[in-house]
Scaffold this active site. Structure first.
Site, PDB file in Angstrom:
ATOM      1  N   SER A 448       0.871  -1.172   0.000  1.00 32.90           N
ATOM      2  CA  SER A 448       0.000   0.000   0.000  1.00 32.90           C
ATOM      3  C   SER A 448       0.908   1.221   0.000  1.00 32.90           C
ATOM      4  O   SER A 448       1.751   1.367   0.883  1.00 32.90           O
ATOM      5  CB  SER A 448      -0.864   0.011   1.264  1.00 32.90           C
ATOM      6  OG  SER A 448      -1.637  -1.158   1.299  1.00 32.90           O
ATOM      7  N   CYS A 641      -7.084  -0.609   7.341  1.00 30.68           N
ATOM      8  CA  CYS A 641      -5.997  -1.188   6.555  1.00 30.68           C
ATOM      9  C   CYS A 641      -5.105  -2.059   7.438  1.00 30.68           C
ATOM     10  O   CYS A 641      -4.829  -1.720   8.584  1.00 30.68           O
ATOM     11  CB  CYS A 641      -5.157  -0.072   5.922  1.00 30.68           C
ATOM     12  SG  CYS A 641      -3.781  -0.727   4.963  1.00 30.68           S
ATOM     13  N   ASP A 686      -8.520  -2.013   3.027  1.00 31.79           N
ATOM     14  CA  ASP A 686      -7.330  -2.363   2.251  1.00 31.79           C
ATOM     15  C   ASP A 686      -6.590  -3.356   3.154  1.00 31.79           C
ATOM     16  O   ASP A 686      -5.820  -2.955   4.016  1.00 31.79           O
ATOM     17  CB  ASP A 686      -6.492  -1.095   2.023  1.00 31.79           C
ATOM     18  CG  ASP A 686      -5.239  -1.351   1.205  1.00 31.79           C
ATOM     19  OD1 ASP A 686      -5.196  -2.355   0.470  1.00 31.79           O
ATOM     20  OD2 ASP A 686      -4.293  -0.545   1.300  1.00 31.79           O
ATOM     21  N   TRP A 688      -4.801  -7.386   3.965  1.00 36.49           N
ATOM     22  CA  TRP A 688      -4.086  -8.507   3.378  1.00 36.49           C
ATOM     23  C   TRP A 688      -3.744  -9.545   4.426  1.00 36.49           C
ATOM     24  O   TRP A 688      -3.890  -9.295   5.592  1.00 36.49           O
ATOM     25  CB  TRP A 688      -2.808  -8.013   2.692  1.00 36.49           C
ATOM     26  CG  TRP A 688      -1.873  -7.302   3.602  1.00 36.49           C
ATOM     27  CD1 TRP A 688      -0.913  -7.862   4.398  1.00 36.49           C
ATOM     28  CD2 TRP A 688      -1.770  -5.874   3.810  1.00 36.49           C
ATOM     29  NE1 TRP A 688      -0.228  -6.896   5.078  1.00 36.49           N
ATOM     30  CE2 TRP A 688      -0.723  -5.666   4.742  1.00 36.49           C
ATOM     31  CE3 TRP A 688      -2.447  -4.765   3.302  1.00 36.49           C
ATOM     32  CZ2 TRP A 688      -0.357  -4.377   5.181  1.00 36.49           C
ATOM     33  CZ3 TRP A 688      -2.067  -3.502   3.740  1.00 36.49           C
ATOM     34  CH2 TRP A 688      -1.040  -3.323   4.668  1.00 36.49           C
TER      35      TRP A 688
END
Ligand code: FAD
Length: 688
Positions: A448, A641, A686, A688
Site C-alpha cells: 500500500s 488497513c 485495504d 491482506w
C-alpha cells in the site's frame, strides 16, 4: 524508434485493456449491438490466435479445458495441477487456459462428452480477478445469450474457488458463476469446492475437494483411472553453442527489450519498470523485526499513481536459496549452462523467456522459497534417490496428518525439504519440467503506497516490515522473499550498515549487473481505496502496524491541502503497535502534521505491550465511540488497513457496536448499517 506492427498491436491491446479497466467492462454492457452476442470479441487479439476455445480444443485434440481466474498465481497453479492430474491419472487430454484469452458466446456449442473446469479466485470485496472480469460480467449480465440462442444443457463443468473467509464476500465469484451456469442449464459434476486462505487451509481444501471430484467425473465421463505416469510438459534442450555471456541468453531479464538493454514502456503487470530507489531508511529495528521506508522514483516511466494505490515489487530470490535449490537437484555445476525450454504440448506456455540458465530460472522466475506442497511431494516421489526415500515420500504425499506432523512448523521450502529428506543424496532423477510445472511463478508482492501523489507524484513510498522468523529446527531463520530483497537494497543504499544480517547474495545489480545504483522492478496497481474528493469531509482511519501505510499518505495529503488553503475535515487516525519505544511508525512525522493540521488531526494510539492488559486499536475505537458516531453523522468515511485475519474483523464488529449504542438500534440493524456503509463505499478496506 519506429513502431513496428507488433508494437501497434500491443499498444492497441493495452489501450483497449485500459479502457476496459477504467470502465470496469461496462462498455460491453452499455453499448449494445442488438445483433451481437453479449460476449464481445477482443479487438486486441493477436493475429493467428483464435479466441474460440472450442475450435482451439478441436485443433489440439483436447477434451478437458481448465480455465483460471487468477490474481496472484495460486489459481493458475491449481489449474495446471488439475490439468496435469487429469492427464496422468485418467488420460484426459487437458489444456489450461487464461479466462481472458477466449470468448464465450459459443458456450452452448460445447460438446457434452467434454468437460470445462473453472478455478476461480475471489478478490477484494467479492470481485473477480482482473483476467476474469470480462467473463464474469458477461455471463452474469441479464441479457446473456449464446450463438444458437440455446441453453447450456450440454455443458458439463467442475468448479473450485479460492477465497478468504475473513472477507464478507467469501468465495463469491465461484458461488455466483456456479449459480449462473446452473441457472443457464449447465450441469456441475461433483461439489463446487471452496478453499479458504483466511483459515490457512487453501491447499488442503483443494486436495480434499479434488478426489471426490475426480471420482464423480470419472463416473460421468466413463473414465478409467490408470496408474499415474508422470509425463513432462516441457523439454529441456541444452544449448551447448551458447554461454551465459551470449547476448541472446536471458539471465533474468523479463523480456526482449530488457535483454537488449533498452527497456521500454508502457510498464504494467507484464512489464515491470526498473525504478531507481531514491532513498530508504529503517523506521525501526528491534531484536526480531525491522521496518523499512523506501521511496521509489517513477519519473521517466509511464507510471503514475494516486494516493491509496498499490505498488507491486518484483523480487528475486536470495543467492543462498538458489544455491540450495540447485545443489539439491545436482545442478550446481550446470547452473550457468544455457538451456531452452520447449513446450511439448501446443497449449502449454513456457512461463519465462529462453534461452536461459538454471541459475536465472531459480533466481528470477520460480517461487522456490514457498512452502513445499503435498501434491508436489507425490509427483516427485517416483524420482527419489533411493527406495527407502521413495517409500517415505509416497507416505508424505498421501497422508495429510503425517505430512503436517513432519513439515508443519519447519517452513521447509522445496530445496530444504529435499535436502532434509534426501539425507545428503542428490535428486538428479527429477525431470526439471516437474519444477517448471509444480512451482509457482515468482510473484510480485503488493504494498500500500505510503506517500501522497499530491505531495510527491513521481516518488512512491512503501512501508514494509521485514519478515523474519526464527526456526528452532534450522540454522537460518525463515526470511520473506520480497522484504529481504528490499532490506538488502536499502542496506546497499545506506552503505551496508547491516550487511552481516542481509548479506544474502542477492544479485542486487540485476541481470548482467546492468544497474550501478539501487534499483527495484515495480509496477503500479490502481485501487478503490481513496480519500473523499471533498477534503472537508471527515475521515476515520484504523491502521495498526504497516496498516498505517496508506494513512500516512492520507494525512500527508491533507496536511498539504491545508497548507494550500483548503478547508480540511476532521482526520482521525487509530494506530497500534507493540510499544511506543520499539515500533511506533512515523512518530515524529505525526507531530509535524499535527503542527499543520492542528485540531483537525487526531492520532489515537494503542500499544499492546505497554500495559498489563493488551490494548488494540479496536479497544481505542470503542473508547472513542461517541466521537466516531458524531463523525459518521457528519458523513465521515471509515477506512481500515492491515491484517485481514483478525484486526479488520474486530474493527467491523466494534463499529457495529458503536452504531448500536449511539444510534440506539438493535445489533442486527447496526450490522446492516455497516453493510450498507460498505456497499456505499463509506467503509473501505485495504487488507491482506
Ligand atoms: P513471503 O516470502 O512471501 O512470505 C510471506 C508469508 O508466507 C510468511 O510470513 C509465511 O507466513 C508464509 N510462508 C512463505 N514461505 C513459507 C514457507 N516456506 N513455509 C511456511 N510458510 C511460508 N506488507 C507491508 O509490509 N506493508 C504494506 O503496506 C503492505 N501492503 C499490502 C497491500 C496489499 C494489497 C497486499 C495484498 C499485501 C500487502 N502487504 C504489505 C504484504 C506484502 O505484499 C507481502 O506479503 C509481505 O511483505 C511479505 O512478503 P515477503 O515476500 O517478504 O514474504
Amino acid at each position: 524508434a519506429e513502431l513496428d506492427t507488433l508494437d501497434l498491436i500491443v499498444l492497441g491491446a493495452i489501450l483497449l485493456g485500459t479502457i476496459a479497466y477504467f470502465t470496469k467492462g461496462t462498455l460491453w454492457g452499455v453499448v449494445k449491438d442488438p445483433y451481437a452476442s453479449s460476449f464481445a470479441a477482443n479487438a486486441g487479439q493477436k493475429p493467428g490466435r483464435t479466441r474460440n476455445f472450442i475450435e482451439k480444443m478441436d485443433e489440439t485434440n483436447k477434451n478437458c479445458i481448465v480455465f483460471y481466474g487468477s490474481q496472484t498465481g495460486t489459481a493458475e497453479d491449481y489449474a495446471s495441477r488439475l490439468a496435469k492430474e487429469g492427464k496422468s491419472r485418467f488420460g484426459l487430454n487437458t489444456m489450461v487456459a487464461d479466462l481472458e484469452d477466449y470468448d464465450y458466446e459459443n458456450l452452448d456449442e460445447f460438446p457434452s462428452d467434454k468437460i470445462v473446469m473453472f478455478v476461480l479466485a475471489t478478490y477484494g470485496e467479492g470481485e473477480p480477478t482482473d483476467n476474469a472480469v470480462e467473463f464474469y460480467e458477461a455471463i452474469r449480465s441479464d441479457d446473456v445469450s449464446f450463438t444458437n440462442g440455446s441453453s447450456l444443457e450440454n455443458l458439463k463443468y467442475v468448479a473450485f474457488g479460492l477465497g478468504n473467509n475473513t472477507y464478507e464476500h467469501y468465495n463469491s465469484v465461484v458461488r455466483r458463476i456456479d449459480e449462473t451456469l446452473t441457472k443457464l442449464g449447465a450441469t456441475r459434476i461433483g461439489a463446487a469446492g471452496e478453499g479458504d486462505d483466511g483459515a490457512g487451509t487453501m491447499e488442503e481444501d483443494f486436495l480434499a475437494w479434488k478426489d471426490p471430484m475426480w471420482a464423480a467425473l470419472a463416473e460421468s465421463m466413463g473414465l478409467e483411472e490408470r496408474e499415474a505416469i508422470y509425463e513432462p510438459t516441457f523439454a529441456i534442450v541444452d544449448r551447448d553453442n551458447l554461454t551465459a555471456q551470449s547476448e541472446e541468453v536471458y539471465l533474468g531479464e523479463p523480456n526482449k527489450n530488457y535483454l537488449q538493454g533498452t527497456p521500454k514502456g508502457p510498464y504494467n503487470a507484464q512489464n515491470p519498470h526498473t525504478a531507481e530507489v531514491a532513498e530508504s531508511r529503517e523506521l525501526f529495528n528491534s531484536k526480531d523485526r525491522s521496518c523499512i521506508h523506501m521511496e521509489i522514483d517513477i519519473s521517466g516511466s509511464n507510471l503514475s499513481y494516486q494516493t491509496g494505490d498499490h505498488i507491486a515489487v518484483w523480487p528475486s530470490n536470495a543467492g543462498y536459496q538458489v544455491d540450495l535449490f540447485l545443489k539439491a537437484l545436482g545442478l550446481t555445476d550446470k547452473r550457468n549452462n544455457v538451456i531452452s525450454i520447449k513446450a511439448l504440448e501446443p497449449t502449454a506456455k513456457v512461463p519465462f523467456p529462453t534461452p536461459t540458465t538454471y541459475d536465472a530460472i531459480a533466481r528470477y522466475h520460480m517461487e522456490i522459497c514457498a512452502p513445499v506442497s503435498r501434491q508436489m511431494i507425490s509427483t516427485l516421489a517416483p524420482f527419489s534417490p533411493t527406495e527407502k526415500i521413495k517409500t517415505e515420500m509416497t507416505r508424505l504425499g498421501n497422508d495429510k496428518e503425517y505430512f503436517h506432523e513432519k513439515t508443519g512448523h519447519s517452513f521447509y521450502n522445496i530445496a530444504q525439504f529435499l535436502t532434509v529428506l534426501g539425507e545428503g543424496a542428490t535428486w538428479d532423477k527429477i525431470p526439471f519440467s516437474a519444477f517448471i510445472e509444480g512451482l509457482n511463478k515468482l510473484q510480485p508482492r503488493y504494498y500500500s503506497i505510503s506517500s501522497s501523489s499530491l505531495v510527491q507524484p513521481k516518488k512512491v513510498a512503501i512501508t514494509a516490515v521485514v519478515e523474519t522468523q526464527a526456526l528452532p529446527s534450522q540454522d537460518a531463520p525463515f526470511r520473506g522473499v520480497a522484504t529481504h530483497y528490499i532490506a538488502a537494497l536499502a542496506d546497499k543504499q545506506n552503505k551496508g550498515a547491516k550487511s552481516d544480517a542481509y548479506d544474502l547474495t542477492y544479485q542486487i545489480a540485476g541481470p548482467r549487473s546492468r544497474h550501478t545504483g539501487t534499483h527495484l522492478p515495480v509496477h503500479i496497481r490502481h485501487s478503490n481505496f481513496k480519500l473523499p474528493s471533498d477534503p472537508s469531509r471527515p475521515i476515520i482511519m484504523v491502521g495498526p502496524g504497516t496498516g498505517v501505510a496508506p494513512f500516512r499518505a492520507f494525512v500527508q495529503e491533507r496536511a498539504k491541502q491545508a497548507q494550500d488553503g483548503a478547508e480540511v475535515g476532521k482526520t482521525l487516525l487509530f494506530f497500534g503497535s507493540r510499544n511506543a519505544k520499539e515500533d511506533y511508525l512515523y512518530e515524529s512525522e505525526w507531530a509535524e502534521y499535527k503542527k499543520i493540521l492542528g485540531d483537525k488531526f487526531e492520532l489515537v494510539t494503542a500499544f499492546s505491550r505497554d500495559t498489563a492488559k493488551k490494548v488494540y486499536v479496536q479497544h481505542r475505537l470503542k473508547e472513542k465511540g461517541e466521537e466516531v458516531h458524531e463523525l459518521l453523522q457528519k458523513k465521515a468515511l471509515f477506512y481500515v488497513c492491515g491484517d485481514a485475519a483478525r484486526m479488520a474483523r474486530e474493527v467491523n464488529t466494534t463499529l457495529a457496536q458503536i452504531i448500536a449504542e449511539y444510534r440506539k438500534v438493535t445489533p442486527t440493524k447496526a450490522d446492516e448499517v455497516v453493510k450498507s456503509m460498505r456497499a456505499a463505499n463509506q467503509y473501505q478496506e485495504d487488507v491482506w
